[in-house]
Design an enzyme around this catalytic site. Structure first.
Site, PDB file in Angstrom:
ATOM      1  N   GLU A 163      17.072 -20.488  21.142  1.00 21.86           N
ATOM      2  CA  GLU A 163      16.524 -19.617  22.174  1.00 21.86           C
ATOM      3  C   GLU A 163      16.052 -20.333  23.433  1.00 21.86           C
ATOM      4  OE1 GLU A 163      16.390 -16.282  22.100  1.00 21.86           O
ATOM      5  OE2 GLU A 163      17.428 -16.240  20.163  1.00 21.86           O
ATOM      6  N   SER A 167     -11.917  21.980 -27.365  1.00 22.47           N
ATOM      7  CA  SER A 167     -13.016  21.445 -28.168  1.00 22.47           C
ATOM      8  C   SER A 167     -13.526  20.101 -27.696  1.00 22.47           C
ATOM      9  CB  SER A 167     -12.574  21.327 -29.634  1.00 22.47           C
ATOM     10  OG  SER A 167     -12.468  22.601 -30.222  1.00 22.47           O
TER      11      SER A 167
END
Length: 896
Positions: A91, A522
């Protein structure tokens, strides 16, 4: 030089000076025009790179990641030097020498513009790319270019080269949602950037120019050209040797997509944590790099998922095979690519793989998997056990041939079963022994013509001694339609250690732990019983288990509650009534307590009063509650009577690793001064005279209670600093209820849990009418856990599907793993608890015979005499009559 030539030269110089002056003036004008709109470069020092939200277990296993941008910021020191050289070669090889703008690069871009008439390249330096990525758009306009140049010059004045390079390394977009090279390394190679080789670094360095064009996954050929060009640039710049260059340009392209690998499958937990993080931090939760550390334990979470999936599959298997999921057009079988695409669209659920039947034989199926493999399903791998589903209560006859149900084109589910090398060795050993036995039998019936100890014909001796290898098998399966949930808490502070909200999150995002309010049946009774113990009753109190009819407008016109099977035991002790789950006793108990008293007491466990039915049916668990609410209540039985609040987020760290949130849960502290017990004045004990001895039933002698206790672990300094948990019930009531709930496992509907071989487990089953809901909520002092099974549509589960058959096995599978290696722990016995011998039929103290029971010292029952109940003795006042067969303890299943 002639005068004419001299004048021409001076004219050219003046023109050049004039042009330069004009250019300078133009540049200055543009600068003055654009300067006010430029952002502050100083903000780059405090820039917050968008980093996703990550969710972890308490042992730092990744369980979720949320956010559009995958990013893992690293410092310049953490970046390999050779990789930096690759970036600069690709780059901006003059990065460390220019002042932010490359005149040479700009001139090259200008020449391309003049030649082509359009912008071909921007001649951008790394600094200019940083300016564009952080502050500007990517549009190709001159005004944007001028802004980029000006910003670059400013950035170079404010930041060092290394700071600029670090911003570039972490900001640049590199395809596949990856921002920054560390994140891209994980996406393309599944590794950290410092774990890659030279060829891979060069490949990565080629991505910024055009992530879509030079993507090694989408376009490997063009990516390879770009990689090799970068390697040549590195060679020309002297960064690498000739040998390194040759070795790297011949390296294959190894990139492939790596989705974010999760360490732990806990999607329901991850989604809950995500919501809480958003509540805390708003939308910034997705971008600011928060790390959420939950309370979930990876070992327990994995065990919970497996236990729930196995339990639901086992339940489903009891009710028959519903057939293929879908039936494809047989013409699709000729188009393998289309077939694979279709299979890829079908999600894997609970580990069950989709497959397409390609051929049907009488005793086998040939199927194709989504990875294009074709495998055989033999008769014994799930086909022989198939009985077609008719209804929840009925199945058809077993298949005699596979073609009775399957045709080519059917989409089915398969379970992969890995057979270990040890298991293969055992199979081979058994097969060899069978062959030898067969050969010996033949030898016994025939004349000996060869060595009786030789290897049987057809079995090569070297093959028999060959080291066995692991193999995989595929078994026919199906995705359950029933759903379930499991949640487990730390009783001392409410930390959620495991949570599974359904069979598979991909099948349904509905979290049944927190969102499915169902009747607990229950399993709610212990809260009524503990209210009774707190209000004057004892575990030996007698309540009549007999029919009862209610005519109340706030119920139905006429309500006739029943026990399972329509049987009644008559006068029954509370302990026995709880472990046998007698509905009539629970209703009469609640009736005696009064609704307001019971509801107020239930609030102390954390239940919302508004969610509880205001009628006697709450004694049978008619109020809709979630598994999380139920396990919070049971945690109080596990910890000795304290109410804790479930919590999931333990700690949140910011992107720098600093703590920005720390949970401060209510924590049990037994040695602290009493706290949270001010729930009004001590209620007056109920006068039991009218309800204690309506009649006396026969009962058999029971084993003495085991009251071994071990101290619980002391609190750490951190835990002592936390807010103290308030009491839901007294320590004495909690201790007695703990012993009663242990009897549910020892003698009652939870007896299957005895297989765990532990004495510190307790709990209660629950089943609702239909049956539609199956529950088991229970605990050891180490963990409190609730499991639920049912249909989302609230349809019946089928006959004989109770809490003890559908939910309890899931609870057992999970708790067996969760408690493995942990010592038995029992609640410490509080002061004021005494043990007495009682007559099991009357609940009164007796001098000899009888059974042992525990009481609060201030609630010891009276001593019985012969004159109290002369008709119940056959051989004297202290000799219980056990001749009546109805007195035998039974283990009825529950209606509720």
């Amino acid at each position: 030089m002639t005068e004419k030539a001299r004048n021409r030269l001076l004219s050219l110089l003046w023109l050049a000076l004039a042009g330069a002056a004009a250019g300078a003036m133009a540049f200055s004008s543009i600068y003055l025009y654009l300067k006010p709109g430029l952002p502050s470069v100083e903000s780059l020092r405090d820039i917050r790179l968008q980093t996703p939200l990550r969710i972890y277990s308490r042992d730092m296993k990744l369980i979720g990641e949320f956010g559009e941008k995958r990013r893992s910021p690293i410092t310049i020191e953490q970046t390999p030097d050779m990789f930096i050289k690759a970036i600069l070669a690709a780059e901006d090889d003059g990065f460390y020498s220019h002042s932010g703008v490359s005149i040479k690069g700009l001139m090259r871009a200008a020449r391309q513009l003049v030649a082509s008439g359009s912008i071909q390249s921007g001649g951008s330096t790394l600094t200019m790319q940083v300016a564009r990525n952080f502050f500007l758009s990517r549009e190709q306009r001159f005004i944007r270019k001028f802004n980029e140049i000006l910003l670059s010059l400013q950035i170079e004045q404010e930041l060092s080269k290394d700071e600029i390079l670090a911003l570039y390394i972490n900001k640049i977009f590199l395809g596949n949602r990856a921002y920054g090279f560390q994140a891209a390394a994980h996406v393309y190679y599944g590794k950290d950037i410092n774990e890659l080789n030279l060829a891979q670094w060069a490949m990565m360095a080629g991505l910024p120019k055009a992530p879509s064009t030079y993507n090694p996954i989408a376009n490997p050929s063009r990516a390879l050209v770009r990689r090799n060009w970068i390697l040549k640039r590195m060679l020309d710049l002297g960064h690498i040797s000739q040998d390194e260059y040759k070795n790297s340009i011949t390296a294959p392209v190894t990139a492939r997509y790596h989705g974010r690998d999760l360490d732990l499958s806990a999607p329901y937990v991850a989604e809950m944590a995500r919501k809480e993080a958003v509540d805390l931090f708003g939308d910034a939760a997705y971008t600011d790099g928060y790390q959420v550390i939950t309370t979930v334990d990876s070992k327990l979470q994995d065990a919970a998922r497996k236990a729930l999936q196995h339990g639901l599959e086992t339940y489903d298997g009891r009710h028959g095979y519903r057939g293929p999921e879908q039936r494809l057009d047989i013409e699709l079988l000729a188009d393998n690519d289309q077939l694979v695409d279709l299979l890829q669209e079908i999600p894997v659920l609970g580990g069950l793989q989709p497959a397409v039947v390609t051929a049907v034989n009488p005793q086998s199926l040939r199927v194709q998997l989504r990875d294009r493999r074709v495998v055989e399903i033999p008769w014994e791998n799930g086909l022989s056990s198939i009985r077609p589903y008719i209804s929840e209560n009925a199945r058809g006859a077993r298949l005699k041939s596979a073609d009775e149900m399957f045709v080519p084109g059917d989409v089915v589910r398969l379970r992969r079963v890995l057979i270990s090398a040890e298991e293969v060795a055992e199979e081979q050993k058994a097969a060899r022994e069978a062959e030898l036995a067969s050969a010996a039998e033949q030898l016994a019936n025939t004349e000996v013509t060869e060595d009786p100890f030789s290897t049987p014909e057809g079995l090569d001796e070297e093959e028999a001694l060959e080291q066995p290898q692991a193999r995989e098998e595929w078994h026919l399966a199906q995705v359950p339609e029933a759903q379930g949930a499991l949640v487990s808490l730390e009783p001392e502070d409410g930390a959620i250690r495991a949570l599974v909200g359904g069979y598979d999150f991909r099948q349904s995002h509905f979290n049944r732990v927190t969102q499915a309010a169902r009747q607990p049946g229950s399993s709610f009774k212990p809260f009524i019983y503990s209210a009774a113990l707190e209000n004057g009753y004892t575990a030996a109190s007698i309540i009549n288990d007999a029919p009862i009819i209610f005519e109340q407008t706030n119920l139905e016109d006429v309500w006739r509650p029943e026990n399972d099977g329509g049987t009644f035991l008559g006068p029954t002790r509370l302990r026995k009534a709880l472990y046998m789950s007698r509905n009539m006793v629970s209703i009469r108990l609640l009736q005696s307590l009064g609704l307001d008293r019971a509801l107020t007491f239930a609030e102390g466990f954390g239940f919302e009063r508004a969610k509880l039915a205001r009628n006697l049916s709450i004694a049978l668990g008619s109020s809709a509650l979630t598994p999380l609410e139920m396990v919070r209540g049971y945690a109080a039985f596990a910890n000795g009577g304290f109410r804790v609040e479930p919590y999931l987020l333990d700690q949140v760290l910011d992107v720098h690793g600093d703590t920005v949130y720390q949970a401060l849960p209510l924590t049990v502290c037994r040695d602290c001064p009493a706290m949270g017990e001010d729930r009004g004045p001590e209620p007056e004990p109920i006068d039991l005279q009218s309800v204690q001895h309506e009649a006396v039933a026969n009962a058999h002698e029971e084993e003495p209670l085991e009251l071994r206790t071990l101290p619980v672990a002391p609190l750490s300094a951190d835990e002592q600093a936390r807010p103290r948990a308030p009491r839901a019930m007294s320590a004495e009531t909690a201790f007695i209820m703990d012993s009663m709930l242990k009897d549910v496992v020892k003698r009652g509907t939870g007896r299957k849990a005895l297989a765990m071989g532990r004495g510190d487990i307790a709990g209660k089953t629950g089943t609702t009418n239909g049956p539609r809901d199956s529950w088991f909520s229970g605990y050891s002092p180490h963990l409190a856990t609730s499991a639920w099974v049912g249909f989302d549509a609230n349809t019946p589960l089928g006959r004989n599907e109770y809490g003890g058959t559908a939910a309890l096995p899931i609870w057992i599978d999970f708790m067996t793993v969760a408690l493995d290696g942990l010592p038995e722990r029992h609640l410490p016995q509080p002061d004021g608890i005494v043990t007495m011998r009682i007559n099991p039929r009357t609940g009164l103290r007796t001098s000899r015979g009888g059974i042992f029971e525990i009481f609060r010292a201030d609630r010891v029952p009276g001593r019985e005499t012969y004159s109290n109940y002369p008709s119940i003795y056959s051989d004297g006042p202290d000799t219980p009559d056990t001749s009546n067969e109805q007195a035998k303890e039974s283990l009825p299943e529950e209606l509720f």
